[in-house]
Design a protein around this motif. Structure first.
Motif, PDB file in Angstrom:
ATOM      1  N   GLY A 155       0.666  -1.373   0.066  1.00  0.00           N
ATOM      2  CA  GLY A 155      -0.063   0.015  -0.039  1.00  0.00           C
ATOM      3  C   GLY A 155       0.811   1.268  -0.008  1.00  0.00           C
ATOM      4  N   ASP A 156       0.484   2.265  -0.282  1.00  0.00           N
ATOM      5  CA  ASP A 156       0.967   3.714  -0.515  1.00  0.00           C
ATOM      6  C   ASP A 156       0.245   4.577   0.484  1.00  0.00           C
ATOM      7  OD1 ASP A 156       2.599   2.766  -2.368  1.00  0.00           O
ATOM      8  OD2 ASP A 156       1.312   2.916  -3.972  1.00  0.00           O
ATOM      9  N   MET A 157       1.067   5.666   0.889  1.00  0.00           N
ATOM     10  CA  MET A 157       0.574   6.796   1.759  1.00  0.00           C
ATOM     11  C   MET A 157       1.114   8.022   1.067  1.00  0.00           C
ATOM     12  SD  MET A 157       0.869   7.999   5.516  1.00  0.00           S
ATOM     13  CE  MET A 157      -0.027   6.856   6.188  1.00  0.00           C
ATOM     14  N   LYS A 158       0.054   8.923   0.439  1.00  0.00           N
ATOM     15  CA  LYS A 158       0.379  10.008  -0.151  1.00  0.00           C
ATOM     16  C   LYS A 158       0.313  11.153   0.846  1.00  0.00           C
ATOM     17  CE  LYS A 158      -0.973  12.885  -4.068  1.00  0.00           C
ATOM     18  NZ  LYS A 158      -1.603  12.840  -5.289  1.00  0.00           N
ATOM     19  N   VAL A 159       1.286  12.253   1.057  1.00  0.00           N
ATOM     20  CA  VAL A 159       1.173  13.180   2.128  1.00  0.00           C
ATOM     21  C   VAL A 159       1.359  14.419   1.295  1.00  0.00           C
ATOM     22  CG1 VAL A 159       2.089  14.325   4.152  1.00  0.00           C
ATOM     23  CG2 VAL A 159       2.155  11.760   3.976  1.00  0.00           C
ATOM     24  N   GLU A 160       0.333  15.366   1.493  1.00  0.00           N
ATOM     25  CA  GLU A 160       0.410  16.573   0.880  1.00  0.00           C
ATOM     26  C   GLU A 160       0.317  17.879   2.100  1.00  0.00           C
ATOM     27  OE1 GLU A 160      -3.002  17.124  -1.685  1.00  0.00           O
ATOM     28  OE2 GLU A 160      -2.240  15.574  -3.102  1.00  0.00           O
ATOM     29  N   THR A 202       4.974  10.441  -1.841  1.00  0.00           N
ATOM     30  CA  THR A 202       4.066   9.182  -1.660  1.00  0.00           C
ATOM     31  C   THR A 202       5.301   8.174  -1.074  1.00  0.00           C
ATOM     32  OG1 THR A 202       2.800   9.470  -3.665  1.00  0.00           O
ATOM     33  CG2 THR A 202       2.825   7.148  -2.601  1.00  0.00           C
ATOM     34  N   PHE A 203       4.549   7.499   0.219  1.00  0.00           N
ATOM     35  CA  PHE A 203       5.713   6.735   0.845  1.00  0.00           C
ATOM     36  C   PHE A 203       4.916   5.477   0.840  1.00  0.00           C
ATOM     37  CE2 PHE A 203       5.763  10.990   2.742  1.00  0.00           C
ATOM     38  CZ  PHE A 203       6.836  11.180   2.835  1.00  0.00           C
ATOM     39  N   SER A 204       5.782   4.261   0.973  1.00  0.00           N
ATOM     40  CA  SER A 204       5.593   3.003   0.807  1.00  0.00           C
ATOM     41  C   SER A 204       5.041   2.391   2.251  1.00  0.00           C
ATOM     42  CB  SER A 204       6.375   1.977   0.411  1.00  0.00           C
ATOM     43  OG  SER A 204       6.170   0.465   0.307  1.00  0.00           O
ATOM     44  N   LEU A 205       3.884   1.925   2.338  1.00  0.00           N
ATOM     45  CA  LEU A 205       3.243   1.372   3.395  1.00  0.00           C
ATOM     46  C   LEU A 205       3.482  -0.106   3.502  1.00  0.00           C
ATOM     47  CD1 LEU A 205       0.283   3.692   4.089  1.00  0.00           C
ATOM     48  CD2 LEU A 205       2.290   3.583   5.284  1.00  0.00           C
ATOM     49  N   ASN A 206       4.135  -0.965   2.596  1.00  0.00           N
ATOM     50  CA  ASN A 206       4.112  -2.376   2.693  1.00  0.00           C
ATOM     51  C   ASN A 206       4.397  -2.939   4.099  1.00  0.00           C
ATOM     52  OD1 ASN A 206       4.093  -1.891   0.214  1.00  0.00           O
ATOM     53  ND2 ASN A 206       5.912  -2.497  -0.729  1.00  0.00           N
ATOM     54  N   GLY A 207       3.549  -3.867   4.535  1.00  0.00           N
ATOM     55  CA  GLY A 207       3.841  -4.550   5.919  1.00  0.00           C
ATOM     56  C   GLY A 207       3.527  -3.857   6.793  1.00  0.00           C
ATOM     57  N   GLN A 208       2.765  -2.622   6.793  1.00  0.00           N
ATOM     58  CA  GLN A 208       2.786  -1.750   8.071  1.00  0.00           C
ATOM     59  C   GLN A 208       1.031  -2.068   8.482  1.00  0.00           C
ATOM     60  OE1 GLN A 208       4.552   0.255   9.316  1.00  0.00           O
ATOM     61  NE2 GLN A 208       6.121   0.995   8.274  1.00  0.00           N
ATOM     62  N   THR A 209       0.810  -1.497   9.776  1.00  0.00           N
ATOM     63  CA  THR A 209      -0.659  -1.687  10.036  1.00  0.00           C
ATOM     64  C   THR A 209      -0.962  -0.125  10.066  1.00  0.00           C
ATOM     65  OG1 THR A 209      -0.319  -3.898  10.942  1.00  0.00           O
ATOM     66  CG2 THR A 209      -2.281  -2.366  11.610  1.00  0.00           C
ATOM     67  N   ILE A 210      -2.223   0.291   9.940  1.00  0.00           N
ATOM     68  CA  ILE A 210      -2.617   1.631   9.811  1.00  0.00           C
ATOM     69  C   ILE A 210      -3.736   1.658  10.829  1.00  0.00           C
ATOM     70  CG2 ILE A 210      -3.120   3.674   8.842  1.00  0.00           C
ATOM     71  CD1 ILE A 210      -2.041   2.414   6.208  1.00  0.00           C
ATOM     72  N   ASP A 246      -3.542   4.561  -0.618  1.00  0.00           N
ATOM     73  CA  ASP A 246      -3.967   4.253  -1.928  1.00  0.00           C
ATOM     74  C   ASP A 246      -3.268   2.569  -2.546  1.00  0.00           C
ATOM     75  OD1 ASP A 246      -5.331   4.253  -4.569  1.00  0.00           O
ATOM     76  OD2 ASP A 246      -3.854   5.822  -5.160  1.00  0.00           O
ATOM     77  N   ASN A 247      -3.810   2.083  -3.258  1.00  0.00           N
ATOM     78  CA  ASN A 247      -3.248   0.873  -3.718  1.00  0.00           C
ATOM     79  C   ASN A 247      -3.059  -0.199  -2.699  1.00  0.00           C
ATOM     80  OD1 ASN A 247      -2.720   1.910  -6.451  1.00  0.00           O
ATOM     81  ND2 ASN A 247      -0.816   2.879  -5.608  1.00  0.00           N
ATOM     82  N   LEU A 248      -4.186  -0.201  -1.774  1.00  0.00           N
ATOM     83  CA  LEU A 248      -3.945  -1.009  -0.576  1.00  0.00           C
ATOM     84  C   LEU A 248      -4.400  -2.484  -0.970  1.00  0.00           C
ATOM     85  CD1 LEU A 248      -5.880   1.183   1.973  1.00  0.00           C
ATOM     86  CD2 LEU A 248      -3.508   1.226   1.242  1.00  0.00           C
ATOM     87  N   VAL A 249      -3.593  -3.243  -0.656  1.00  0.00           N
ATOM     88  CA  VAL A 249      -3.629  -4.888  -0.562  1.00  0.00           C
ATOM     89  C   VAL A 249      -3.521  -5.214   0.750  1.00  0.00           C
ATOM     90  CG1 VAL A 249      -2.995  -7.056  -1.548  1.00  0.00           C
ATOM     91  CG2 VAL A 249      -2.730  -4.859  -2.851  1.00  0.00           C
ATOM     92  N   PRO A 250      -4.822  -5.494   1.510  1.00  0.00           N
ATOM     93  CA  PRO A 250      -4.791  -5.697   2.819  1.00  0.00           C
ATOM     94  C   PRO A 250      -4.456  -7.096   3.146  1.00  0.00           C
ATOM     95  CG  PRO A 250      -6.989  -5.124   2.430  1.00  0.00           C
ATOM     96  CD  PRO A 250      -6.242  -5.155   1.015  1.00  0.00           C
ATOM     97  N   SER A 251      -4.073  -7.552   4.283  1.00  0.00           N
ATOM     98  CA  SER A 251      -4.086  -8.708   4.765  1.00  0.00           C
ATOM     99  C   SER A 251      -5.123  -8.866   5.627  1.00  0.00           C
ATOM    100  CB  SER A 251      -2.715  -9.252   5.347  1.00  0.00           C
ATOM    101  OG  SER A 251      -2.396  -8.396   6.852  1.00  0.00           O
ATOM    102  N   SER A 252      -5.662  -7.947   6.682  1.00  0.00           N
ATOM    103  CA  SER A 252      -6.756  -7.879   7.328  1.00  0.00           C
ATOM    104  C   SER A 252      -7.321  -6.486   7.386  1.00  0.00           C
ATOM    105  CB  SER A 252      -6.550  -8.600   8.565  1.00  0.00           C
ATOM    106  OG  SER A 252      -5.631  -7.857   9.484  1.00  0.00           O
ATOM    107  N   ALA A 253      -8.444  -6.159   7.803  1.00  0.00           N
ATOM    108  CA  ALA A 253      -8.869  -4.869   8.096  1.00  0.00           C
ATOM    109  C   ALA A 253     -10.302  -4.835   8.715  1.00  0.00           C
ATOM    110  CB  ALA A 253      -9.160  -3.948   6.319  1.00  0.00           C
TER     111      ALA A 253
END
Length: 694
Positions: A155-160, A202-210, A246-253
């Motif tokens: 997943g990605d996190m876009k900061v403005e 844009t920052f990568s959130l791969n493997g993160q829990t938000i 954006d572009n989120l591929v979750p393992s759980s939510a």
């Protein structure tokens, strides 16, 4: 005593020579006849097969369906199964966006000299001095109205960050972290951000829990001030912070999932038709099913459709809702719909050209958001199984292709009634072979074999005499034109007729063999004469090619042993109540209007149906008088005598039925006569009998 001797002798002579009493004679001819009967043309031939021409001549007309070639199948029965598993990685969580802002007044409340200056001069135009740092500031971003937690595979996190201050900002040191766990998701230092400028990264959130609550921390911020320019100080001016996932591929939510399409699949299905190229079929039988099993805690809407399949103008569709699954369990929905009577377009998708034998299906699966937070994991899924079961067609349209069919049939026939076992020589026989085509394509037809036989077993194996047709047309091909469609969408047949007679075949031999069966072998070639495909053709499962035998046999013939009989009730004791009959002669008076003569036997039968005896005579029935054309012009009377002996008299007294068994024939084996509907044979049985008195 001498004088008395002559008298005594005379007396003795008179007594001893007394004549026998007179035996009375019973002349039945002077009374009512014993029995009588009339035999006519219906006793020789079956009435249902007879026609009479204007002159009264009788003909046997026989029609029989010899062979029928029906479509074995328009399409091969179709069963097809499809499955589609939708897992969480296929589910769109959308692009959650979190917005926050920091005003100039919020930064000024830190108690610093610069902060006090800004608050004091709010609303004034002045020079803003430079400052090198602002004390750390924490701001909470609350997204729990969108999600609680999302554990990401990728997943990605876009900061403005947009600077709406009237001064340039430098050395902006900020981070973004989960409020509860403290996990830092983003950390960045921005060197320069001018007024009205926006920083985007844009920052990568791969493997993160938000988490749904995030904390933005401004660790430091500096500014060179306004320099030599005076600016309006407005403490409501802000720094705008926007965070987008954006572009989120979750393992759980645990989230509120938006309305979304889980599956939108279009698939082509091809049916097997041999060499045919069909544009459409009408479904005779079959069903389409949809089975869905879900572990998702939200309602799933499924729409399975066959756009090209319509019934009464309405396209086929299965629309079902799979209910939300209980936590840790599954929910399901099963549906099966009969598709009999649907017409299916087989030209593929709307964008296709020159496609045949193919239809397409569309599976649409979606979540209609309930607005509730639900929990999903990578293991959650919706298993969707769709399929077609035992699809068959009773109508097909389009080019039917090329095919060869062989029809071999044995048909039982009954042509001659009581002539069946006679030896017949016919003057004329006419046969019309009629081929009727109810298929919307031209057919080449070929007669391979036609034969007659007069005995078969119950299994249809010929055990008697067989006569094969000799005809130059055997094995040759004739074309039957294509059938057409009526306004009611029913086939209007086309036909082909072939005439046979004694001049071009041995047809008379087939018929004179007194057949019980006709055997035929016919080969048909679908679209035999068609080179280029014709897509206006049609075929119905109920209609094919029929072969009829239309036989006409005028009763102008010679014959041996035409067997006819009649049975009549008889009550002997109504004539001789005391049973005194000793002997005599039965007389049979015949008045014959048939051009046939012959012999008669009389069977004596009791009330149990047992034949007690047979009365025979050498006397014969004479044929009626005929003209040169073989037509009977007047009846001829014959008297046949049947002597009775003692045994036959005894049997006569036990008789309850008298059977006249007649065997007729033409005057000579070569002389041909004609049967007319007015011909008949009248027979009356009388007697010349002697009855004993008491």
């Amino acid at each position: 005593m001498k004088p008395y001797i002559p008298i005594l002798l005379l007396a003795l002579l008179a007594f001893g020579c007394k004549p026998d009493p007179k035996i009375p004679k019973w002349d039945v001819e002077a009374l009512t006849p014993l029995v009588s009967t009339r035999m006519d043309i219906g006793d020789i031939l079956a009435d249902s097969n007879l026609v009479v021409d204007a002159d009264g001549l009788v003909s046997i007309v026989y029609q029989n369906r010899l062979a029928t070639i029906l479509p074995n199948e328009i399409i091969r029965p179709l069963s097809a199964d499809f499955s589609n598993t939708i897992k969480l990685k296929d589910i769109n969580l959308g692009s959650p966006t979190i917005k926050d802002e920091i005003s100039l007044g919020q930064l000024a409340k830190d108690g610093s000299v610069v902060g006090q200056f800004l608050i004091y001069n709010n609303g004034k135009t002045t020079l803003i001095p430079a400052f090198t740092s602002v004390p750390r500031k924490n701001f909470t971003i609350d997204a729990t109205n969108i999600f609680q937690t999302i554990s990401l595979i990728t997943g990605d996190m876009k900061v403005e960050i947009r600077n709406d201050f009237p001064i340039t900002l430098t050395d902006i040191d900020f981070n973004l972290k989960n409020k509860s766990s403290g996990t830092i998701l983003v950390q960045k230092k921005i060197d320069t951000l001018k007024p009205l400028q926006t920083y985007t990264e844009t920052f990568s959130l791969n493997g993160q829990t938000i988490e749904g609550q995030l904390v933005t921390t401004l660790a430091s911020i500096s500014t060179p001030g306004s320099g030599m320019d005076s600016v309006m100080i407005d403490t409501s001016r802000k720094i705008f912070i926007t965070v987008s996932l954006d572009n989120l591929v979750p393992s759980s939510a645990t989230a509120i999932f938006p309305d979304q399409i889980l599956a939108n699949d279009t698939a082509d299905t091809e049916i097997e038709t041999g060499s045919a190229q069909l544009t459409s079929v009408n479904v005779k039988s079959g069903s389409i099913y949809l089975n869905a099993t879900s572990t998702i805690e939200d309602q799933i809407s499924l729409d399975y459709s066959v756009p090209g399949a319509t019934k009464n103008g309405v396209p086929f569709a299965i629309i079902e809702n799979v209910p939300p699954a209980p936590a840790g369990a599954t929910s399901s929905k099963n549906s099966t719909v009969d598709i009999s009577g649907y017409n299916i377009d087989l030209t593929g998708r709307p964008s296709y050209t020159n496609i045949y034998n193919t239809f397409h299906t569309i599976l649409l699966g979606k979540i209609d958001s309930t607005g509730n937070l639900i929990s999903l994991s990578l293991q959650d899924s919706v298993l969707i199984e769709t399929g077609i079961s035992a699809l068959t067609a009773d109508e097909g349209y389009g080019y039917l292709g090329k095919d060869t069919s062989l029809a071999e049939d044995v048909n039982e026939v009954s042509l001659f009634g009581n002539l069946q076992n006679s030896s017949i020589d016919l003057e004329e026989v006419k046969l019309k072979l009629e081929f009727v085509n109810r298929i919307g394509a031209p057919i080449d037809i070929q007669i391979d074999q036609l034969s007659s036989s007069n005995a078969t077993t119950s299994q249809g194996i010929n055990q008697g005499n067989s006569t094969d047709l000799t005809w130059s047309g055997l094995g040759t091909v004739s074309t039957i034109p294509a059938a057409t469609l009526s306004a009611l969408n029913l086939p209007i047949a086309s036909s082909l007729e072939i005439d046979l007679d004694k001049s071009n075949s041995n047809l008379d031999e087939l018929v004179e063999a007194n057949p019980n069966f006709f055997s035929t072998s016919v080969t048909s070639y679908l679209n035999g004469p068609t080179n280029a495909p014709d897509y206006n053709q049609f075929i119905f499962s109920e209609y094919g090619i029929d072969t009829y035998l239309n036989l006409e046999i005028p009763m102008h013939f010679s014959a041996m042993d035409i067997h006819i009989s009649d049975s009549m009730a008889f009550d002997y004791f109504s004539l001789d109540k005391d049973g005194q009959l000793q002997q005599g002669i039965l007389k049979l008076i015949s008045k014959n209007h048939f051009p046939l003569g012959g012999s008669v036997e009389i069977y004596l039968v009791n009330d149990m149906g047992v034949r007690l005896g047979t009365l025979s005579t050498s006397d014969r029935i004479l044929p009626g008088e005929t003209n040169s054309a073989g037509k009977t012009i007047s009846e001829v009377q014959s008297i046949l005598n049947f002597p009775l002996n003692a045994e036959q008299v005894a049997n006569l007294k036990k008789t309850t039925r008298i059977v006249m068994d007649v065997h007729l024939e033409t005057p000579s084996p070569t002389e041909k006569v004609k049967l007319y509907h007015t011909d008949y044979l009248d027979m009356t049985l009388s007697g010349d009998l002697t009855i004993r008195t008491k």
